[in-house]
Design a protein around this motif. Structure first.
Motif, PDB file in Angstrom:
ATOM      1  N   PRO A  94      50.670  33.572  30.552  1.00  0.00           N
ATOM      2  CA  PRO A  94      50.095  33.272  31.874  1.00  0.00           C
ATOM      3  C   PRO A  94      50.596  31.966  32.479  1.00  0.00           C
ATOM      4  N   GLN A  99      52.704  37.694  32.033  1.00  0.00           N
ATOM      5  CA  GLN A  99      51.460  38.229  31.473  1.00  0.00           C
ATOM      6  C   GLN A  99      51.149  39.670  31.873  1.00  0.00           C
ATOM      7  N   TYR A 100      51.971  40.280  32.724  1.00  0.00           N
ATOM      8  CA  TYR A 100      51.652  41.624  33.203  1.00  0.00           C
ATOM      9  C   TYR A 100      52.522  42.667  32.502  1.00  0.00           C
ATOM     10  N   TYR A 334      45.193  36.885  25.925  1.00  0.00           N
ATOM     11  CA  TYR A 334      45.164  37.181  27.354  1.00  0.00           C
ATOM     12  C   TYR A 334      45.468  38.651  27.592  1.00  0.00           C
ATOM     13  N   ASP A 336      45.856  41.276  31.128  1.00  0.00           N
ATOM     14  CA  ASP A 336      45.874  41.389  32.585  1.00  0.00           C
ATOM     15  C   ASP A 336      46.105  42.852  32.970  1.00  0.00           C
ATOM     16  N   ARG A 337      47.219  43.140  33.620  1.00  0.00           N
ATOM     17  CA  ARG A 337      47.489  44.531  34.003  1.00  0.00           C
ATOM     18  C   ARG A 337      48.212  45.268  32.884  1.00  0.00           C
ATOM     19  N   TYR A 342      44.250  47.437  35.982  1.00  0.00           N
ATOM     20  CA  TYR A 342      44.089  45.989  36.087  1.00  0.00           C
ATOM     21  C   TYR A 342      42.862  45.507  35.319  1.00  0.00           C
ATOM     22  N   PHE A 344      41.342  41.227  33.926  1.00  0.00           N
ATOM     23  CA  PHE A 344      41.623  39.800  33.793  1.00  0.00           C
ATOM     24  C   PHE A 344      40.655  39.270  32.748  1.00  0.00           C
ATOM     25  N   SER A 447      47.028  33.596  36.653  1.00  0.00           N
ATOM     26  CA  SER A 447      46.325  34.819  37.036  1.00  0.00           C
ATOM     27  C   SER A 447      45.121  34.586  37.938  1.00  0.00           C
ATOM     28  N   GLU A 451      48.216  39.385  41.355  1.00  0.00           N
ATOM     29  CA  GLU A 451      49.608  39.589  40.970  1.00  0.00           C
ATOM     30  C   GLU A 451      50.517  39.783  42.179  1.00  0.00           C
TER      31      GLU A 451
END
Length: 618
Positions: A94, A99-100, A334, A336-337, A342, A344, A447, A451
């Motif tokens: 992140p 991070q995605y 972590y 995320d998506r 999605y 968080f 984040s 995004e």
């Protein structure tokens, strides 16, 4: 004068010998070889080396006899691309924009930092990767001498030290994408005993079979690991080579891969330490190490073992060293998506306690993700939920999450009993909240922007963007953290933040209101105004989401209109996630997105197509 000349000649001759030795590898070989053996998608919970319900892995266990078993090794991300981006950079995803999963846009490496094998090559190492990369960053051409399914340490120059990565995919999630006929083709009687099922899983024949089949895949992976180790021995390399075996993140039974629970993050790690280099490691062979180590530390550890300076821009630290330091007992996570889904979520494990912060708790864990639900055990789980056949623990996966979760992992290894609201654990909760918050702000965590905004505004240089917007991110974090207080204590603050000039302050105020749900209906008038007139489209959508969660009005038509009005597929994907969350949640709403009304740039996106297929029941 004559003696001085003789001395100079001997000095030159000595230097010439040194150069020749280096060129032929005699001194280079004094540097250890290092191998990473990774198995995909398996946490430590499925191996008898760690868990009595696991399967025996004799080759990995034999490796541990000449090395170290780490009882607390963690992937920082619970999915391939994020985990591997962390491994290859020694940096928290992140912070650097990685991070995605999977990347919609690759991001550059931070200034003055390269992927760590680059530094090994600079030092004379041969670097080879067989074969998976899956990085969310621009790699360039200076990381690997070879990266392919034909890559091998054998392709190096004679005597050249090497760093080699070998990936085994036989345990990958895709191995569990079988149909019901598999149970007839490969009867459970031919598989390893399934052991006890997780208490939060349905106690069904399908879940029992799925676990047993997965254990069989791990046994096969162990056999393949044994073949590779045998080849190293045959080549006479084991005595000069550190061998790391680890899972690339957790998985893969339902609720593991893709989630910040221990089954998604806590991985096996066994390291063979060659006798020749034992003085470089403070732990004695055969030790079970209790120190916490994370993927962010793996790259720096390899550099340190190779005698290469660890760049200060990396977040991790070496965990194999000559002298013990104060042992680390903290690991961060972590999520995320994941493809079209999605969320968080952030976590910190400190000692026996685990704290999970759900910044979007309305995104329940079971929110539809196409790849996850190819597994028929997932399909059975959601069917049992919808038919009301699950107990309280088994239902949690499909229900709105708490904002904060606190678990005693020693007593509750599958994170079922949330202690966050237990007054007896208030001190621990506050300490863990601060621990996580300090880490988020220290990066800072990108984040806190959506995004699609990062892609447009930040991802040309995400690390610099984060540093330039450090104060803003802190402002958004503090706004988001109002969700950890009682609503009556923060109502006036939230009301002011709904009027803030900064759109992302308003964004987070709306997310906090949705976290409170019906309790926050007193602010519905202000939110109705934002749903109609906020100049930022996603804020109008978040406002409508809150109104839907509270039952003030059916939000679906307004959100669908917002979807049709955007030409950005990344923003559209977030909007569609909100539509699915409202349609599949306990609110009674329905949605029917018309593909023909979507902008062409949106309709052609693969993630959008997957969402459409699900939403339209195809």
């Amino acid at each position: 004068m004559f003696q001085s000349t003789i001395k100079d000649r001997w000095t030159k001759l000595f230097l010439l010998i040194i150069v020749c030795l280096i060129s032929h590898g005699s001194i280079a070989q004094e540097r250890p070889n290092i191998i990473w053996i990774t198995s995909e998608d398996n946490s430590k919970h499925y191996m008898k080396l760690y868990d009595s319900d696991g399967v025996e892995t004799p080759h990995i266990e034999q490796l541990s006899q000449t090395g170290l078993v780490f009882d607390h090794a963690f992937s920082n991300g619970p999915v391939c691309s994020v985990a591997r981006s962390t491994l290859i950079t020694g940096s928290y995803a992140p912070r650097i924009g990685a991070q995605y999963h999977r990347k919609m846009k690759t991001v550059p490496m931070p200034d003055n930092l390269e992927m760590f094998p680059f530094y090994l090559r600079e030092a004379g190492y041969y670097t080879a990767n067989n074969a998976k990369e899956d990085y969310n960053l621009d790699k360039g051409d200076k990381v690997w001498d070879e990266s392919s399914n034909k890559a091998s340490y054998k392709n190096r120059k004679e005597g050249q030290p090497f760093f080699y990565v070998h990936n085994f995919s036989v345990t990958h999630e895709g191995q569990l994408h079988f149909g019901p006929e598999k149970m007839e083709e490969t009867p459970i009687s031919t598989l390893p005993p399934s052991g006890n099922l997780q208490p939060n899983h349905p106690q069904t024949a399908l879940f029992e079979y799925t676990r047993a089949y997965y254990l069989d895949r791990i046994a096969e992976m162990d056999r393949q690991v044994g073949e590779l180790i045998g080849q190293l021995e045959a080549d006479g390399l084991l005595e000069n080579t550190f061998v790391f075996y680890f899972g690339d993140h957790g998985g893969v039974l339902p609720g593991s891969k893709g989630y910040l629970y221990e089954t998604g993050l806590h991985v096996p790690l066994v390291i063979h330490v060659p006798e020749k280099y034992k003085e470089r490691v403070s732990y004695k062979a055969g030790t079970r190490v209790q120190e916490f180590v994370s993927f962010v530390d793996f790259g720096p550890t390899v550099l340190h073992l190779a005698g290469v300076k660890v760049p200060k821009q990396m977040d991790g630290e070496p965990f194999l060293r000559k002298k013990n330091k104060s042992p680390n007992d903290v690991a961060y996570g972590y999520a995320d998506r994941f493809d079209e889904k999605y969320d968080f979520v952030r976590s910190v494990r400190k000692g026996k306690y685990k704290y999970i912060r759900n910044f979007h708790p309305f995104n329940f864990d079971g929110l539809w993700n196409n790849y996850r639900y190819k597994q028929i055990a997932y399909q059975e789980w959601v069917d049992l939920y919808r038919s009301g056949k699950l107990n309280e623990d088994q239902r949690q996966f499909f229900e709105v999450k708490p904002v904060e979760m606190l678990f005693d992992i020693e007593k509750d290894p599958y994170e079922i009993n949330n202690l966050a609201e237990d007054p007896a654990y208030e001190k621990q909760l506050l300490a863990m909240r601060k621990e996580l918050g300090d880490w988020l702000l220290s990066m800072p965590d990108l984040s806190f922007y959506p995004e699609f905004y990062l892609i447009e505004e930040a991802f040309d240089d995400p690390t610099a963007f984060g540093q330039d917007h450090r104060r803003d991110i802190k402002k958004y974090y503090l706004t988001a953290n109002l969700a950890t207080s009682g609503f009556q204590n923060v109502e006036e603050q939230l009301k002011r933040k709904l009027e803030d000039d900064d759109p992302w302050v308003r964004y987070w105020a709306l997310c906090v209101l949705s976290s409170f749900g019906e309790e926050a209906k007193t602010l519905e008038e202000a939110v109705i105004g934002l749903s109609k007139s906020d100049p930022v489209r996603i804020n109008r959508v978040r406002a409508s989401q809150f109104l839907g969660i509270c039952g003030v009005s059916d939000p679906m038509m307004d959100i669908e209109e917002a979807l049709y009005s955007t030409t950005d597929p990344h923003e559209a994907l977030l909007i569609m996630n909100i539509l699915v969350q409202l349609a599949d949640g306990p609110y009674g709403y329905t949605t029917s997105v018309e593909e023909g009304k979507l902008a062409a740039s949106v309709a052609d996106d693969s993630n959008i197509i997957r969402r459409l297929e699900y939403m339209n029941g195809l």
